[in-house]
Scaffold this motif. Structure first.
Motif, PDB file in Angstrom:
ATOM      1  N   VAL A  36      -3.921  74.259   0.832  1.00 50.88           N
ATOM      2  CA  VAL A  36      -3.562  73.984   2.216  1.00 50.88           C
ATOM      3  C   VAL A  36      -3.221  72.502   2.363  1.00 50.88           C
ATOM      4  N   PRO A  37      -2.223  72.059   3.070  1.00 53.98           N
ATOM      5  CA  PRO A  37      -1.209  72.778   3.839  1.00 53.98           C
ATOM      6  C   PRO A  37       0.131  72.896   3.092  1.00 53.98           C
ATOM      7  N   ASN A  38       0.065  73.312   1.842  1.00 55.62           N
ATOM      8  CA  ASN A  38       1.302  73.467   1.073  1.00 55.62           C
ATOM      9  C   ASN A  38       1.917  74.828   1.406  1.00 55.62           C
ATOM     10  N   TRP A  39       2.815  74.844   2.367  1.00 56.49           N
ATOM     11  CA  TRP A  39       3.464  76.090   2.808  1.00 56.49           C
ATOM     12  C   TRP A  39       4.964  76.034   2.560  1.00 56.49           C
ATOM     13  N   LYS A  40       5.397  75.011   1.848  1.00 58.15           N
ATOM     14  CA  LYS A  40       6.836  74.755   1.745  1.00 58.15           C
ATOM     15  C   LYS A  40       7.610  75.931   1.135  1.00 58.15           C
ATOM     16  N   LEU A  41       7.238  76.309  -0.077  1.00 61.62           N
ATOM     17  CA  LEU A  41       8.037  77.331  -0.762  1.00 61.62           C
ATOM     18  C   LEU A  41       7.975  78.696  -0.058  1.00 61.62           C
ATOM     19  N   ILE A  95       6.177  76.432  11.070  1.00 61.80           N
ATOM     20  CA  ILE A  95       6.132  77.409   9.977  1.00 61.80           C
ATOM     21  C   ILE A  95       5.401  78.682  10.378  1.00 61.80           C
ATOM     22  N   TYR A  96       4.366  78.546  11.189  1.00 57.01           N
ATOM     23  CA  TYR A  96       3.530  79.717  11.510  1.00 57.01           C
ATOM     24  C   TYR A  96       3.778  80.324  12.877  1.00 57.01           C
ATOM     25  N   MET A  97       3.784  79.462  13.904  1.00 61.26           N
ATOM     26  CA  MET A  97       3.820  80.023  15.245  1.00 61.26           C
ATOM     27  C   MET A  97       5.199  80.589  15.574  1.00 61.26           C
ATOM     28  N   SER A  98       6.192  80.215  14.771  1.00 57.82           N
ATOM     29  CA  SER A  98       7.549  80.688  15.028  1.00 57.82           C
ATOM     30  C   SER A  98       7.774  82.104  14.498  1.00 57.82           C
ATOM     31  N   GLN A  99       6.794  82.658  13.767  1.00 61.23           N
ATOM     32  CA  GLN A  99       7.006  83.973  13.154  1.00 61.23           C
ATOM     33  C   GLN A  99       7.024  85.099  14.196  1.00 61.23           C
ATOM     34  N   GLN A 100       7.854  86.105  13.913  1.00 60.96           N
ATOM     35  CA  GLN A 100       7.933  87.279  14.795  1.00 60.96           C
ATOM     36  C   GLN A 100       6.970  88.357  14.293  1.00 60.96           C
ATOM     37  N   GLY A 101       6.478  89.149  15.221  1.00 61.12           N
ATOM     38  CA  GLY A 101       5.686  90.342  14.853  1.00 61.12           C
ATOM     39  C   GLY A 101       4.415  90.019  14.090  1.00 61.12           C
TER      40      GLY A 101
END
Ligand code: BJ8
Length: 422
Positions: A287-292, A32-38
């Protein structure tokens, strides 16, 4: 790390289950996090804090305990952190955002209880949360029925203290709330053996206000287009604010804001300027509710604000800093906390105004309302708020979900359909 394992063992965690939890979390975070660009460089601090959430931060709590300091855990932004800090105790947020120990939790609370409540109970009963295990006192509050009855059952398993939060905001409710704030002050003084002086309280108010000011600064920068930071990262920042050391956290967020300002000046962002901008509104995302947020941002939109306790509801109002005496400062605290527009209040019209104002302020194209399944207060207000947003011609989508991943595809389809019509 063997030092951490020893510490977890002393805290009586279920080590194999805890290892499995950390592994799942690490993978989830990577996806969810490390895959983000920029991503902003300053987010490295947040990545570090999160990777050490059960390690270094717990060690710091244990070190504080070894020095004789006490740890106070809370589940709600109504518990005045300034009082905890003024008594030289450490204040940490405990509410949990993942399914854990659900079967055990369902022996203590009914099945149709929201995921947030089941989660904090499950984490405790399954011996998975080193924060809960580090606490000398856990402070609950009479907000929704689910929480207040859950605390009753939880008291058999943890050192509970419950604050009575009024449900209306008349003068008599303020009196009640003031007496509860005073009662909490006495309880914390008794726990720590430290008397809260004007000097200590003033310092605590400044520390917490400074953290709020840093987060306000971050939020204000998010009105820029293109969006300079992802909603996922902003949510993470808000989540970490509940358990990180406040001084260190504030400094890091201000440094991150400096970077964001440079980015805005260069007209750069995390998504193109024509990306649909959404405001998230509703139940807290612990945390770690990042689903939505993940679903929304992988459906081609960007989140520009969180109208939530893990978001603006926790930072919008500052405590007045002009008080001289302990009495003045306590009054300022009472007034500030009573401004919280939680759905547990009736009526709660200020929340409707605040959401509509936020949508405008952050240049949002629409609002996604998020309620946890079985949450009565936010479920009811979703209907009322939906009507209000309609009347103001602000498109909105109401979503009810929990922590399971089963509905991710279905949610994605709904969010995509919503953003296409914006
Ligand atoms: S001030 S929002 S942190 S009470 S999701 S447990 S309401 S059934 S969390 Fe909250 Fe304080 Fe209010 Fe904020 Fe109940 Fe709903 Fe579950 Fe909830």
């Amino acid at each position: 790390d063997s030092e951490y394992r020893e510490m977890w063992e002393k805290l009586d965690l279920d080590l194999p289950a805890h290892d499995a939890l950390l592994e799942v979390l690490g993978k989830f975070y990577g996806d969810i996090y490390m895959s983000q660009q920029g991503r902003l460089q300053g987010m490295e601090y947040l990545d570090f804090v999160l990777s050490e959430v059960h390690g270094l931060r717990i060690k710091e709590l244990q070190d504080a305990k070894a020095e004789g300091r006490k740890i106070v855990g809370t589940f709600c932004v109504f518990v005045p952190e300034e009082i905890t800090l003024a008594a030289d105790a450490v204040h940490v947020g405990l509410c949990s955002g993942a399914d854990a120990g659900t079967e055990l939790a369902e022996q203590l609370v009914p099945r149709n209880t929201c995921a947030l409540i089941k989660s904090f109970i499950g984490f405790k009963l399954a011996r998975l949360c080193p924060f809960t295990e580090s606490c000398d006192l856990i402070v609950g509050e009479t907000t929704c029925d689910g929480k207040k009855k859950a605390y009753e059952a939880f008291a058999d398993h943890a050192p509970m203290y419950v604050m009575e939060v009024p449900q209306q905001k008349r003068a008599c409710d303020r009196e009640l709330w003031k007496s509860e704030v005073l009662r909490y002050k006495e309880a914390v003084e008794k726990l720590t053996g430290t008397t809260i002086t004007a000097e200590r309280l003033r310092k605590a108010i400044t520390i917490v206000n400074d953290r709020r000011r840093a987060l306000q600064r971050l939020n204000a920068l998010r009105s820029a287009n293109p969006a300079p930071i992802s909603g996922r990262d902003a949510l993470l920042i808000n989540q970490v604010s509940f358990y990180d050391d406040p001084l260190r956290f504030t400094q890091s967020i201000n440094a991150l804001c400096d970077q964001i300002e440079e980015r805005i000046a260069a007209r750069e962002g995390v998504a193109p300027a024509d990306t649909p901008r959404l405001l998230l509104s509703g139940c807290p995302m612990a945390v770690p509710n990042w689903k939505l947020p993940y679903v929304i941002e992988s459906a081609g939109a960007v989140i520009v604000g969180e109208e939530s306790c893990i978001g603006t509801r926790n930072i919008r109002d500052l405590v007045d800093e002009s008080g001289e005496t302990v009495e003045d400062m306590l009054d300022a605290l009472v007034d500030r906390y009573l401004k919280i527009d939680c759905a547990c209040f009736t009526p709660n019209d200020e929340r409707m105004d605040n959401v509509a104002a936020m949508a405008r302020e952050y240049n949002a194209d629409g609002v996604v309302q998020y309620s946890l399944m079985f949450c009565q207060p936010y479920g009811h207000e979703a209907i009322k708020l939906g009507k209000r947003l309609d009347a103001e011609q602000i498109p909105s989508l109401a979503i009810e979900t929990d922590y399971s991943m089963e509905d991710v595809e279905q949610l994605k389809t709904r969010v995509e359909a919503f953003t296409e019509m914006l």
